[in-house]
Write a protein that holds these residues in place. Structure first.
Motif, mmCIF file in Angstrom:
data_model
loop_
_atom_site.group_PDB
_atom_site.id
_atom_site.type_symbol
_atom_site.label_atom_id
_atom_site.label_comp_id
_atom_site.label_asym_id
_atom_site.label_seq_id
_atom_site.Cartn_x
_atom_site.Cartn_y
_atom_site.Cartn_z
ATOM 1 N N THR A 1 -15.725 22.192 6.813
ATOM 2 C CA THR A 1 -14.447 21.888 7.447
ATOM 3 C C THR A 1 -13.434 22.994 7.194
ATOM 4 N N GLY A 2 -12.812 23.459 8.250
ATOM 5 C CA GLY A 2 -11.704 24.395 8.129
ATOM 6 C C GLY A 2 -12.082 25.748 7.563
ATOM 7 N N ASN A 3 -13.299 26.186 7.768
ATOM 8 C CA ASN A 3 -13.724 27.510 7.318
ATOM 9 C C ASN A 3 -13.442 28.535 8.414
ATOM 10 N N ILE A 4 -12.934 29.717 8.022
ATOM 11 C CA ILE A 4 -12.496 30.710 8.995
ATOM 12 C C ILE A 4 -13.002 32.098 8.608
ATOM 13 N N ILE A 5 -13.558 32.816 9.571
ATOM 14 C CA ILE A 5 -13.807 34.251 9.453
ATOM 15 C C ILE A 5 -12.784 34.929 10.358
ATOM 16 N N GLN A 6 -11.866 35.686 9.750
ATOM 17 C CA GLN A 6 -10.775 36.268 10.514
ATOM 18 C C GLN A 6 -11.216 37.517 11.282
ATOM 19 N N THR A 7 -10.270 38.146 11.987
ATOM 20 C CA THR A 7 -10.571 39.222 12.919
ATOM 21 C C THR A 7 -11.141 40.452 12.219
ATOM 22 N N ASN A 8 -11.982 41.166 12.984
ATOM 23 C CA ASN A 8 -12.550 42.442 12.541
ATOM 24 C C ASN A 8 -13.314 42.316 11.229
ATOM 25 N N SER A 9 -14.037 41.212 11.080
ATOM 26 C CA SER A 9 -14.902 41.002 9.914
ATOM 27 C C SER A 9 -16.326 40.696 10.369
ATOM 28 N N PRO A 10 -16.969 41.649 11.063
ATOM 29 C CA PRO A 10 -18.313 41.392 11.580
ATOM 30 C C PRO A 10 -19.340 41.237 10.469
ATOM 31 N N TYR A 11 -20.459 40.593 10.804
ATOM 32 C CA TYR A 11 -21.590 40.410 9.894
ATOM 33 C C TYR A 11 -21.209 39.606 8.647
ATOM 34 N N SER A 12 -20.242 38.732 8.765
ATOM 35 C CA SER A 12 -19.811 37.924 7.627
ATOM 36 C C SER A 12 -20.373 36.508 7.721
ATOM 37 N N GLN B 1 -15.739 43.127 6.493
ATOM 38 C CA GLN B 1 -17.071 43.058 7.075
ATOM 39 C C GLN B 1 -18.160 42.877 6.012
ATOM 40 N N PHE B 2 -19.257 42.235 6.433
ATOM 41 C CA PHE B 2 -20.436 41.996 5.585
ATOM 42 C C PHE B 2 -20.118 41.087 4.387
ATOM 43 N N SER B 3 -19.095 40.270 4.479
ATOM 44 C CA SER B 3 -18.688 39.427 3.360
ATOM 45 C C SER B 3 -19.334 38.049 3.434
ATOM 46 N N THR B 4 -19.428 37.405 2.255
ATOM 47 C CA THR B 4 -20.104 36.114 2.170
ATOM 48 C C THR B 4 -19.343 35.136 1.290
ATOM 49 N N GLY C 1 -14.272 33.146 18.870
ATOM 50 C CA GLY C 1 -13.302 33.896 19.644
ATOM 51 C C GLY C 1 -13.911 35.017 20.456
ATOM 52 N N GLN C 2 -13.067 35.831 21.027
ATOM 53 C CA GLN C 2 -13.488 36.904 21.922
ATOM 54 C C GLN C 2 -14.181 38.030 21.156
ATOM 55 N N ASN C 3 -15.082 38.710 21.867
ATOM 56 C CA ASN C 3 -15.757 39.900 21.343
ATOM 57 C C ASN C 3 -16.569 39.603 20.083
ATOM 58 N N ASN C 4 -17.218 38.449 20.081
ATOM 59 C CA ASN C 4 -18.043 38.043 18.934
ATOM 60 C C ASN C 4 -19.493 37.905 19.372
ATOM 61 N N TYR C 5 -20.121 39.019 19.649
ATOM 62 C CA TYR C 5 -21.517 39.021 20.103
ATOM 63 C C TYR C 5 -22.400 38.371 19.045
ATOM 64 N N GLU C 6 -23.182 37.388 19.470
ATOM 65 C CA GLU C 6 -24.152 36.685 18.636
ATOM 66 C C GLU C 6 -23.532 35.973 17.434
ATOM 67 N N GLY C 7 -22.290 35.554 17.530
ATOM 68 C CA GLY C 7 -21.710 34.706 16.488
ATOM 69 C C GLY C 7 -22.293 33.305 16.550
ATOM 70 N N SER D 1 -13.447 39.681 17.476
ATOM 71 C CA SER D 1 -14.034 40.945 17.011
ATOM 72 C C SER D 1 -14.687 40.831 15.643
ATOM 73 N N SER D 2 -15.363 39.719 15.410
ATOM 74 C CA SER D 2 -16.139 39.520 14.181
ATOM 75 C C SER D 2 -17.570 39.133 14.550
ATOM 76 N N GLY D 3 -18.172 39.961 15.388
ATOM 77 C CA GLY D 3 -19.498 39.669 15.903
ATOM 78 C C GLY D 3 -20.568 39.592 14.826
ATOM 79 N N TYR D 4 -21.667 38.901 15.169
ATOM 80 C CA TYR D 4 -22.823 38.726 14.284
ATOM 81 C C TYR D 4 -22.469 37.937 13.021
ATOM 82 N N SER D 5 -21.390 37.180 13.061
ATOM 83 C CA SER D 5 -20.995 36.377 11.907
ATOM 84 C C SER D 5 -21.514 34.950 12.044
#
Length: 296
Positions: free
Chosen positions: A145-156, A171-174, A116-122, A135-139
């Motif tokens: 299948t069907g895995n999602i990193i939701q908004t404002n969770s960068p570095y995940s 953020q920073f979650s794994t 999505g938008q604003n995801n630098y280096e995703g 807005s979850s950049g660097y993730s």
């Protein structure tokens, strides 16, 4: 376009102002020019591929109906892939997309993956229906299948598996893998398993198992089935349906044991044992209760 070349194929177009560009072959491919910018773009082949206005130094290797709207961006091939950022990359696959303001993002392949938008280096390596929300950049999502990193969770990170979710503002979650695990803890982690939850504010962890819940900060469950670590810094090592709600409390294993004192209650194992006061300990057995402070 000035000093541009169409090598062959059918109905390929390099439009006016698309200077220094090339189409190698294929059919119905197009490079759209820009009056204010040099283009220097290339479509090697394929069909109905297009490089849009203001996408300079961009490339499409081949495939079908791919769209490149980013400068210095590359789509190697595949079908119906699209890039709308600078320096983006899609290796192949189908219906993959990188949205605006996600510069340097990449999708290796697979189907219906989206950054999505604003995801630098995703980065999404591949798989099916995986997504990094706005807005979850660097993730990073490796695949599955069907895995999602939701908004404002960068570095995940989600390594793979099926239906795993890093919730918003985590953020920073794994999540390394597994099936339908949910991480809502900043810097929290789930190694694998199924239906596990890490939801403390900070650094909750679940190693694996099924239906385990680490619901407070720094709480840990190593594995087992339907265990719950609800106290701050609480631990359940394993077993089944064990509960630790004591601050720094612990249940090592067994079945339906409870450590619930205010601080540092411990149950070693066994069945239906309870340590209900601070510093109380039940080493094992069945149906035992340590209800006094420092009791054993």
């Amino acid at each position: 376009g000035y000093i541009s070349t169409v090598g062959g194929g059918e109905a390929n177009q390099i439009q006016i102002y698309a200077d220094h560009s090339a189409i190698g072959g294929g059919g119905n491919n197009a490079i759209v020019g820009s009056f204010s910018l040099p283009v220097f773009s290339t479509i090697a082949g394929g069909q109905y591929n297009q490089i849009l206005t203001n996408a300079t130094f961009s490339a499409i290797g081949g495939g079908y109906q791919n769209t490149n709207a980013g400068s210095y961006a590359t789509i190697s091939g595949g079908n119906l892939n699209a890039i709308y950022v600078n320096d983006g990359f899609i290796g192949g696959g189908q219906n993959n997309i990188i949205q605006t303001n996600a510069d340097h993002a990449a999708i290796g392949g697979g189907w219906y993956n989206a950054i999505g938008q604003n995801n630098y280096e995703g980065v999404i390596g591949g798989g099916y229906l995986n997504g990094i929300s706005n807005s979850s950049g660097y993730s990073f999502i490796g695949g599955g299948t069907g895995n999602i990193i939701q908004t404002n969770s960068p570095y995940s990170t989600i390594g793979g598996g099926v239906g795993n979710i890093v919730l918003a503002t985590s953020q920073f979650s794994t999540i390394a893998g597994g099936w339908q695990n949910t991480n809502n803890s900043s810097a929290g982690s789930i190694a694998g398993g199924q239906y596990n939850l890490a939801s403390g504010q900070n650094q909750s962890a679940v190693g694996g198992g099924v239906g385990n819940q680490a619901t407070n900060s720094y709480a840990t469950i190593a594995g087992g089935y339907q265990n719950m670590a609800g106290g701050l810094v609480a631990t359940v090592a394993g077993g089944q349906q064990n509960t630790s709600t004591s601050y720094a409390g612990a249940v090592a294993g067994g079945l339906q044991n409870i450590a619930s004192g205010l601080s540092q209650s411990t149950v070693g194992g066994g069945y239906n044992n309870q340590a209900t006061n601070s510093y109380a300990t039940v080493p094992g057995g069945a149906g035992n209760l340590a209800g006094g402070q420092f009791s054993f």
